[in-house]
Write an enzyme that holds these catalytic residues in place. Structure first.
Site, PDB file in Angstrom:
ATOM      1  N   ASP A 283      40.449  37.934  35.223  1.00 35.14           N
ATOM      2  CA  ASP A 283      41.373  37.646  36.325  1.00 35.14           C
ATOM      3  C   ASP A 283      42.415  36.635  35.880  1.00 35.14           C
ATOM      4  O   ASP A 283      42.788  35.730  36.621  1.00 35.14           O
ATOM      5  CB  ASP A 283      40.601  37.081  37.532  1.00 35.14           C
ATOM      6  CG  ASP A 283      39.520  38.033  37.977  1.00 35.14           C
ATOM      7  OD1 ASP A 283      39.833  39.228  38.102  1.00 35.14           O
ATOM      8  OD2 ASP A 283      38.383  37.593  38.193  1.00 35.14           O
TER       9      ASP A 283
ATOM     10  N   LYS B 250      47.051  38.672  33.692  1.00 39.63           N
ATOM     11  CA  LYS B 250      47.653  39.383  32.543  1.00 39.63           C
ATOM     12  C   LYS B 250      48.838  40.228  32.959  1.00 39.63           C
ATOM     13  O   LYS B 250      49.779  40.395  32.189  1.00 39.63           O
ATOM     14  CB  LYS B 250      46.630  40.322  31.884  1.00 39.63           C
ATOM     15  CG  LYS B 250      45.542  39.650  31.133  1.00 39.63           C
ATOM     16  CD  LYS B 250      44.615  40.669  30.506  1.00 39.63           C
ATOM     17  CE  LYS B 250      43.916  41.578  31.494  1.00 39.63           C
ATOM     18  NZ  LYS B 250      43.019  40.919  32.429  1.00 39.63           N
TER      19      LYS B 250
ATOM     20  N   ALA C 137      40.719  47.975  36.991  1.00 41.78           N
ATOM     21  CA  ALA C 137      41.601  46.843  36.698  1.00 41.78           C
ATOM     22  C   ALA C 137      42.495  46.547  37.896  1.00 41.78           C
ATOM     23  O   ALA C 137      42.714  47.418  38.737  1.00 41.78           O
ATOM     24  CB  ALA C 137      42.469  47.163  35.492  1.00 41.78           C
ATOM     25  N   GLY C 138      42.993  45.346  37.964  1.00 48.27           N
ATOM     26  CA  GLY C 138      43.913  44.999  39.039  1.00 48.27           C
ATOM     27  C   GLY C 138      44.977  44.092  38.476  1.00 48.27           C
ATOM     28  O   GLY C 138      44.739  42.920  38.231  1.00 48.27           O
ATOM     29  N   HIS C 139      46.148  44.654  38.225  1.00 45.79           N
ATOM     30  CA  HIS C 139      47.218  43.864  37.620  1.00 45.79           C
ATOM     31  C   HIS C 139      48.344  43.685  38.624  1.00 45.79           C
ATOM     32  O   HIS C 139      48.968  44.647  39.056  1.00 45.79           O
ATOM     33  CB  HIS C 139      47.728  44.553  36.346  1.00 45.79           C
ATOM     34  CG  HIS C 139      46.693  44.588  35.254  1.00 45.79           C
ATOM     35  ND1 HIS C 139      46.780  45.417  34.167  1.00 45.79           N
ATOM     36  CD2 HIS C 139      45.556  43.870  35.088  1.00 45.79           C
ATOM     37  CE1 HIS C 139      45.726  45.209  33.377  1.00 45.79           C
ATOM     38  NE2 HIS C 139      44.975  44.281  33.930  1.00 45.79           N
TER      39      HIS C 139
ATOM     40  N   ARG D 253      28.009  62.606  25.722  1.00 54.76           N
ATOM     41  CA  ARG D 253      28.758  63.780  25.253  1.00 54.76           C
ATOM     42  C   ARG D 253      28.763  64.927  26.259  1.00 54.76           C
ATOM     43  O   ARG D 253      28.784  66.083  25.911  1.00 54.76           O
ATOM     44  CB  ARG D 253      28.230  64.245  23.891  1.00 54.76           C
ATOM     45  CG  ARG D 253      28.477  63.201  22.826  1.00 54.76           C
ATOM     46  CD  ARG D 253      27.536  63.319  21.670  1.00 54.76           C
ATOM     47  NE  ARG D 253      26.172  63.027  22.083  1.00 54.76           N
ATOM     48  CZ  ARG D 253      25.138  63.042  21.251  1.00 54.76           C
ATOM     49  NH1 ARG D 253      25.300  63.335  20.004  1.00 54.76           N
ATOM     50  NH2 ARG D 253      23.933  62.759  21.695  1.00 54.76           N
TER      51      ARG D 253
ATOM     52  N   GLN E  29      40.544  44.169  32.094  1.00 50.26           N
ATOM     53  CA  GLN E  29      39.398  43.258  32.234  1.00 50.26           C
ATOM     54  C   GLN E  29      39.593  42.051  31.290  1.00 50.26           C
ATOM     55  O   GLN E  29      40.713  41.651  31.061  1.00 50.26           O
ATOM     56  CB  GLN E  29      38.064  43.975  31.993  1.00 50.26           C
ATOM     57  CG  GLN E  29      37.712  44.994  33.087  1.00 50.26           C
ATOM     58  CD  GLN E  29      38.410  46.323  32.949  1.00 50.26           C
ATOM     59  OE1 GLN E  29      38.398  46.910  31.885  1.00 50.26           O
ATOM     60  NE2 GLN E  29      39.034  46.798  34.006  1.00 50.26           N
TER      61      GLN E  29
ATOM     62  N   GLY F 226      39.073  42.299  46.513  1.00 52.95           N
ATOM     63  CA  GLY F 226      39.342  41.334  47.576  1.00 52.95           C
ATOM     64  C   GLY F 226      38.294  40.226  47.676  1.00 52.95           C
ATOM     65  O   GLY F 226      38.355  39.366  48.555  1.00 52.95           O
TER      66      GLY F 226
END
Ligand code: IMP
Length: 431
Positions: free
Chosen positions: A13, A16, A39-41, A144, A223, A308
């Site tokens: 967090d 980035k 991810a949360g950017h 696989r 991450q 959140g």
């Protein structure tokens, strides 16, 4: 210029997104090499806040081509909803600008259902996943048995998807979870297959060509170091390799692409962690914790972008930062959210740990074994000035510069850039 890799130095967090956004203005290619829509950017441009989960956040710049590499797991539903929301605000996310590796893996509704059912089955031992199906998709990849983007453009995709959902339904039944209705999944994924076709490419070859042509490729890690499947706080990790070396494998680049590469470790000016697990530098004093975490009113307050959830907050952990610097091979540090520390009566940085009277400068068995360690701190004076309007290193208050110097010294890596607010231009290059 060669490859530039941006990696989170902490638990993912670090902010980035806005740093990638800063570097992306100088890149011809921006690429993601791991993870999926877990991810949360967040990137703020003017009054517009972009929350990207899956597509490389550098796409909000008009120039670079965005690549989703083979190391990723892609949920087509999230992909197309993100493409639509980008295009709604005028960002071109069409197939000329967004290229998706044929070798990237898919996340299906079955993976999401399994993620939730497995978390429920873990009860108190749950990992606290984002519920996006990341773990089950990488599990199928390693077994696989997973579907890849290339399968979507093949002629037998519907049959393969049907077999996959039937098999997942058996696993869901074993977990006591309801089965998925196969028909609607096949219908929507058939439509996604038609839509994805123009985006699919041999992205590894395209990136190789870009590097050979002397273009700048910015690899955007999702991450953070401590969520890496091998080197993170296992089992409280994600299911992919998050570290800088994974950029090569996850984009299909050879070792020579890493020659002269710049590895930027993005690190918050303090420490945060979501969910349970040992946190030696956690601040328990509510008034200080609240000051760092915020109230949740602002998008940059310490609440997860994807989930959140409020984050736990603490002092910067220099032992973990040194660990991250070593594993990633950081060549520079980017410190984010320095502005949040304004007004703290003092600032602490953890330089070592102690356990049973013994001092540890490094962790004997990596960060999984944080239990029982107490932080040893260096304490520095705080500052009261609001630094959010500062753009030059020499204008930062002396105690702030001293703190940044201390971070560089403890990490053994120089600080190159500091962010002092969420806006695009709120950046101070090191003097
Ligand atoms: P998963 O990646 O959804 O399997 O979740 C595994 C762990 O990684 C959980 O603790 C998540 O909260 C965490 N996680 C996954 N992605 C991110 C991220 O982008 N930032 C911060 N934490 C994340």
């Amino acid at each position: 210029m060669p490859l530039k890799i941006v990696v989170g130095a902490q638990w993912g967090d670090e902010g980035k997104g806005r740093i990638v956004d800063w570097f992306a203005s100088q890149a011809e290619v921006v690429a993601r090499y791991n993870g999926g829509d877990n991810a949360g950017h967040s990137v703020t441009v003017g009054s517009q806040l972009f929350k990207l989960h899956l597509i490389p956040s550098g796409i909000v710049h008009p120039r670079p081509v965005a690549i989703m590499g083979n190391g990723m797991v892609i949920n087509p539903e999230s992909l197309f909803s993100e493409i639509e929301s980008l295009e709604k605000v005028g960002v071109d996310a069409g197939p000329k600008r967004l290229r998706i590796s044929h070798a990237a893996h898919l996340i299906t509704p079955a993976h999401k259902a399994l993620d939730k059912a497995m978390e429920a089955a873990r009860g108190k031992e749950s990992i606290g996943t984002t519920g996006r199906g990341i773990g089950p998709a990488y599990t199928d990849k390693a077994a696989r048995t997973n579907l890849r983007v290339a399968d979507m453009v093949g002629t037998d995709f519907v049959e393969k998807l049907g077999t996959h959902i039937e098999s997942a339904n058996r696993s869901l039944a074993a977990l006591g979870a309801p089965a998925l209705d196969i028909g609607p999944v096949l219908d929507t994924f058939s439509q996604y297959a038609t839509r994805i076709r123009p985006f699919v490419a041999d992205t590894a070859a395209e990136m190789d060509a870009a590097l050979r042509a002397g273009q700048t490729v910015l690899a955007e890690g999702a991450q953070g170091t401590l969520l890496d499947i091998d080197h993170g706080t296992y089992p409280f990790v994600t299911s992919s390799s998050t570290l800088a070396p994974a950029a090569l494998l996850g984009l299909g680049l050879g070792m020579t692409a890493a020659r002269d590469s710049i590895v930027s470790g993005v690190c918050k000016a303090f420490q945060t962690r979501v969910g349970s697990g040992p946190f030696p530098t956690e601040i328990h004093e509510e008034s200080l914790a609240l000051r760092l975490r915020g109230t949740g009113e602002n998008p940059w307050d310490e609440y997860g972008t994807t989930t959140g959830r409020p984050r736990r907050v603490g002092w910067l952990d220099g032992v973990l930062l040194r660990y991250a610097a070593r594993l990633n091979g950081f060549t520079e540090l980017v410190i984010t959210k320095l502005d949040i520390l304004s007004g703290m009566p003092h600032i602490k940085i953890c330089t070592a740990y102690t356990r049973n009277g013994k001092i540890y400068h490094d962790l004997p068995f990596g960060p999984t074994d944080l239990e029982g360690f107490e932080a040893v701190y260096e304490e520095l004076p705080g500052w009261t000035e609001d630094v959010s309007g500062i753009r030059r290193w020499e204008d930062l208050p002396q105690p702030a510069r001293d703190y940044l110097d201390a971070i560089g010294r403890v990490a053994g890596v120089p600080v190159r850039l500091v962010s002092v607010g969420p806006e695009r231009e709120q950046i101070v290059p090191a003097g």
